[in-house]
Design an enzyme around this catalytic site. Structure first.
Site, mmCIF file in Angstrom:
data_model
loop_
_atom_site.group_PDB
_atom_site.id
_atom_site.type_symbol
_atom_site.label_atom_id
_atom_site.label_comp_id
_atom_site.label_asym_id
_atom_site.label_seq_id
_atom_site.Cartn_x
_atom_site.Cartn_y
_atom_site.Cartn_z
ATOM 1 N N ASP A 93 0.927 -1.254 0.017
ATOM 2 C CA ASP A 93 0.050 0.006 -0.057
ATOM 3 C C ASP A 93 1.037 1.219 0.127
ATOM 4 O O ASP A 93 1.531 1.714 0.975
ATOM 5 C CB ASP A 93 -0.737 0.084 1.161
ATOM 6 C CG ASP A 93 -1.849 -1.148 1.269
ATOM 7 O OD1 ASP A 93 -1.651 -1.984 0.577
ATOM 8 O OD2 ASP A 93 -2.793 -0.996 2.021
ATOM 9 N N LYS A 156 -6.848 3.450 -2.454
ATOM 10 C CA LYS A 156 -7.338 3.273 -1.345
ATOM 11 C C LYS A 156 -7.732 4.661 -0.825
ATOM 12 O O LYS A 156 -6.878 5.689 -0.906
ATOM 13 C CB LYS A 156 -6.148 2.617 -0.485
ATOM 14 C CG LYS A 156 -6.013 2.426 0.946
ATOM 15 C CD LYS A 156 -5.169 1.723 1.492
ATOM 16 C CE LYS A 156 -5.066 1.963 3.053
ATOM 17 N NZ LYS A 156 -3.778 1.162 3.644
ATOM 18 N N LYS A 186 -10.040 -0.029 -1.569
ATOM 19 C CA LYS A 186 -9.909 -0.073 -0.031
ATOM 20 C C LYS A 186 -10.187 1.126 0.613
ATOM 21 O O LYS A 186 -9.744 2.211 0.470
ATOM 22 C CB LYS A 186 -8.425 -0.633 0.250
ATOM 23 C CG LYS A 186 -8.337 -0.986 1.665
ATOM 24 C CD LYS A 186 -6.717 -1.430 2.008
ATOM 25 C CE LYS A 186 -6.437 -1.548 3.372
ATOM 26 N NZ LYS A 186 -5.000 -2.022 3.672
#
Length: 222
Positions: A93, A156, A186
């Protein structure tokens, strides 16, 4: 809003990255987080790159790059991500340079993501953290578009560390409308209840980043 009966505890668990990214986390905290993740049956455990490698049977190991500010040189983010993969991470991430997105410099955002994507090649899932609470709707849409162009697998919402806030239903819905199912979404940051998780899933989230996974899952029917 109550957590809908149509979502079972196991279904939601399969969407969760159980997360420990606190700077004060100790080796015992990491071991406890992995144990909790296994007990809950979540999809992945997301940990700081400095604690890798970890033994986490049955779990996907995720980590972060350029965290939490995103104000790292792209080559540093790439090197951090590549080393984490060598240490066993299967998902990364990365945090974009949020200031570049605020300024509308989407070419810089694109180059940042491409650098990390190339550093880890296609071996891992790459998620792009944009700090959606700090961005305009236009910027959220454009970051989603460049993330897709750069070969990311997910967009995300948040690190959970930004003062502007974490995951918001409005942002997740906008992200979902933009990527149209081609990328995962996400939602992360400030998700503490089953009701909040259910709203984000209904808006289009396909993965949840949670540190309070047990509390959230308790609100869904077994």
């Amino acid at each position: 809003m109550a957590a809908p009966a149509s979502l079972s505890r196991a279904q939601v668990a399969s969407m969760i990255d159980h997360t420990l990214l606190a700077p004060e986390a100790t080796p015992d905290d990491v071991a406890a987080t992995v144990a909790t993740a296994r007990e809950l049956g979540v999809y992945a455990v997301c940990l700081s790159p400095s604690v890798l490698p970890v033994t986490a049977p049955g779990l996907v190991v995720a980590t972060v790059a350029g965290f939490p500010s995103g104000k790292h040189h792209s080559l540093v983010k790439g090197a951090e991500a590549r080393f984490a993969v060598e240490q066993g991470a299967a998902e990364v991430d990365m945090v974009i340079d949020v200031g570049a997105a605020v300024a509308g410099d989407y070419n810089a955002v694109l180059a940042d993501i491409v650098t990390v994507r190339e550093a880890v090649e296609d071996r891992v899932v790459l998620k792009v953290i944009m700090e959606s609470a700090a961005l305009s709707d236009e910027a959220i849409v454009e970051v989603c578009r460049v993330a897709e162009r750069a070969g990311a697998d997910f967009v995300k919402t948040s690190t959970g560390f930004h003062p502007a806030g974490g995951a918001e239903v409005r942002a997740v819905r906008l992200m979902a409308d933009t990527v149209g199912g081609r990328l995962g979404i996400k939602a992360s940051g400030g998700i503490r209840t089953a009701e909040a998780a259910a709203e984000l899933i209904a808006a289009g989230a396909t993965r949840l980043g949670l540190s309070r996974s047990a509390e959230v899952l308790a609100g869904f029917p077994a």
